[in-house]
Design an enzyme around this catalytic site. Structure first.
Site, PDB file in Angstrom:
ATOM      1  N   ALA A  55       4.378   0.561   0.298  1.00 32.48           N
ATOM      2  CA  ALA A  55       3.217  -0.497   0.519  1.00 32.48           C
ATOM      3  C   ALA A  55       2.245  -0.949  -0.583  1.00 32.48           C
ATOM      4  CB  ALA A  55       2.568   0.234   1.774  1.00 32.48           C
ATOM      5  N   ARG A  90       7.839  -9.214   3.757  1.00 38.48           N
ATOM      6  CA  ARG A  90       7.902  -8.169   4.575  1.00 38.48           C
ATOM      7  C   ARG A  90       7.038  -8.016   5.665  1.00 38.48           C
ATOM      8  NH1 ARG A  90       9.845  -2.830   1.542  1.00 38.48           N
ATOM      9  NH2 ARG A  90      10.595  -2.222   3.645  1.00 38.48           N
ATOM     10  N   ASP A 242       2.586   3.027   5.651  1.00 40.72           N
ATOM     11  CA  ASP A 242       2.577   1.740   5.451  1.00 40.72           C
ATOM     12  C   ASP A 242       1.532   0.843   6.317  1.00 40.72           C
ATOM     13  OD1 ASP A 242       5.627   2.638   4.997  1.00 40.72           O
ATOM     14  OD2 ASP A 242       5.288   0.891   3.788  1.00 40.72           O
ATOM     15  N   ASN A 252       5.396   4.610   9.463  1.00 42.46           N
ATOM     16  CA  ASN A 252       5.724   4.900   8.253  1.00 42.46           C
ATOM     17  C   ASN A 252       7.507   5.014   8.349  1.00 42.46           C
ATOM     18  OD1 ASN A 252       5.564   5.833   5.304  1.00 42.46           O
ATOM     19  ND2 ASN A 252       6.587   7.928   6.022  1.00 42.46           N
ATOM     20  N   LYS A 253       8.100   5.068   7.277  1.00 42.42           N
ATOM     21  CA  LYS A 253       9.529   5.047   7.190  1.00 42.42           C
ATOM     22  C   LYS A 253      10.144   5.740   8.520  1.00 42.42           C
ATOM     23  CE  LYS A 253      11.175   3.256   4.633  1.00 42.42           C
ATOM     24  NZ  LYS A 253      11.367   1.706   4.812  1.00 42.42           N
TER      25      LYS A 253
HETATM   26  O1  MRU Z   1      10.704   0.213   2.994  1.00 41.14           O
HETATM   27  P1  MRU Z   1      10.070   0.896   1.957  1.00 41.14           P
HETATM   28  O2  MRU Z   1      10.767   1.562   0.833  1.00 41.14           O
HETATM   29  O3  MRU Z   1       9.169  -0.136   1.226  1.00 41.14           O
HETATM   30  O4  MRU Z   1       8.945   2.038   2.403  1.00 41.14           O
HETATM   31  C1  MRU Z   1       8.074   2.639   1.843  1.00 41.14           C
HETATM   32  C2  MRU Z   1       7.525   3.829   2.661  1.00 41.14           C
HETATM   33  O5  MRU Z   1       7.806   3.988   4.032  1.00 41.14           O
HETATM   34  C3  MRU Z   1       6.481   4.670   1.891  1.00 41.14           C
HETATM   35  O6  MRU Z   1       6.486   5.977   2.619  1.00 41.14           O
HETATM   36  C4  MRU Z   1       5.302   3.969   2.244  1.00 41.14           C
HETATM   37  O7  MRU Z   1       5.124   2.635   1.898  1.00 41.14           O
HETATM   38  C5  MRU Z   1       3.914   4.714   1.873  1.00 41.14           C
HETATM   39  S1  MRU Z   1       3.809   4.402   0.190  1.00 41.14           S
HETATM   40  C6  MRU Z   1       2.860   4.994  -0.880  1.00 41.14           C
END
Ligand code: MRU
Length: 356
Positions: A55, A90, A242, A252-253
């Site tokens: 993010a 995104r 995120d 989050n992921k």
């Molecule tokens: O899909 P991505 O790789 O961009 O997702 C990132 C994540 O989910 C991270 O854990 C999140 O952005 C936190 S970044 C400090």
């Protein structure tokens, strides 16, 4: 932090003074390749195709994308076009819109001839601020690790983390990883359980980072966390995010929510690390967050180098597949937030902290 034995940030301005350097994260951890972004189109493609990701870093690349666009054409229509193009890359991480809004508001009142210089300056400032913010998050999280180390002398503190919220996902330090680096540097023994984070395996990036800093770590499949917690092998879960909504829900992921449930069932603190740029006071709750749906092919396949080092993708199944990239962890499952404004418990206190 360290990559290939060298101290580096995840984004930089090249020696030409205008093109923007990043690591191609599609190639990591197998190969360290740098990309020079020279146009807004290249920035947009790098974000959409996940050459760059995480993010806060997405926000930083987008800010430089605005500068690259304005370098070529800087009237109001061009400014708006670049903003829209980058915003569409995104959907989930709110840092993208935050960064674009910031640069647009800095340059909008200026004559066209001054906009590119101002955008470059603001993108650079944003990057420097991100580093300072992550260091502050690190100091907040360090208190938790110091407390755990006092309570469990003579053994490492076991931390479980998901996805990559490390320096590769930010400009430097990372959010979730900053406290871990700081604890390790102070001599507090730590060990990190690294979730692989299928289907994009961002855990491999976290493992690469931790190896670069000589931090003990173990890579596990995403479903291992529950058992590790039941066995008393996890003292703390720290994740990045995120987007955190007004009511404190955490996007989050994908897979983060299940870790939070398991942590709650096992009485383990579940901590979310976030900079102010990830707080979204406009979105009421997690249900309103646009969750990115990615290509089913990512789920059906695995990618990695063959014996000759050539990157290959192999198909695991041809079954119909779904690929939601993020999930929502309700605020009630979050023990505390660690932020650049300190440690915060509860959504009301979080809103107050970020309003201040
Ligand atoms: O899909 P991505 O790789 O961009 O997702 C990132 C994540 O989910 C991270 O854990 C999140 O952005 C936190 S970044 C400090």
């Amino acid at each position: 932090m360290i990559l290939d034995g060298k101290k580096t940030r995840s984004i930089w301005l090249n020696a030409d003074g205008w093109s923007v350097g990043i690591f191609d994260q599609r190639r990591l951890p197998w190969a360290v390749e740098r990309l020079a972004l020279t146009t807004v189109d290249e920035c947009a493609h790098a974000i959409a195709d996940m050459a760059t990701r995480g993010a806060p870093l997405i926000g930083a690349v987008a800010a430089y994308g605005m500068a690259l666009a304005l370098r070529v054409e800087a009237d109001d229509a061009a400014l708006e076009r670049a903003y829209r193009q980058l915003l569409a890359t995104r959907p989930t991480a709110v840092n993208l819109k935050w960064a674009l809004d910031r640069v647009r508001s800095v340059v909008a009142g200026l004559p066209a001839a001054e906009r590119a210089v101002a955008a470059y300056a603001d993108a650079a400032a944003l990057c420097d601020e991100d580093v300072a913010i992550n260091a502050a998050i690190g100091r907040a999280g360090l208190e938790i690790l110091q407390d755990l180390a006092t309570r469990h002398p003579g053994r490492p503190i076991n931390i479980l983390t998901h996805c990559n919220a490390g320096w590769l996902a930010t400009v430097d330090w990372g959010t979730a990883t900053a406290p871990i680096y700081m604890a390790h540097d102070l001599g507090i023994p730590v060990h990190v359980w690294v979730d692989e984070t299928r289907p994009r395996n961002q855990g491999a990036l976290t493992a690469l980072e931790l190896a670069g800093h000589a931090i003990p770590h173990t890579y596990v499949v995403d479903n291992a966390g529950g058992l590790l917690m039941q066995r008393g092998q996890v003292d703390l879960v720290i994740v990045g995010t995120d987007r955190v909504t007004r009511n404190g829900d955490v996007c989050n992921k994908i897979g983060t929510y299940l870790k939070a449930l398991a942590a709650r069932d096992n009485g383990i603190p579940f901590v979310v690390a976030l900079p102010s740029s990830t707080y979204d006071p406009v979105t009421a709750d997690g249900a309103a967050v646009p969750v990115e749906e990615r290509a089913p092919a990512e789920v059906r396949s695995l990618e990695g180098p063959d014996d000759s080092g050539t990157l290959r993708r192999i198909t695991v199944t041809t079954a119909p597949a779904a690929n939601p990239a993020f999930d929502i962890t309700p605020a009630r499952l979050i023990t505390e937030y660690i932020t650049d404004r300190g440690r915060i418990v509860g959504a009301t206190a979080l809103a107050d902290a970020f309003r201040a």
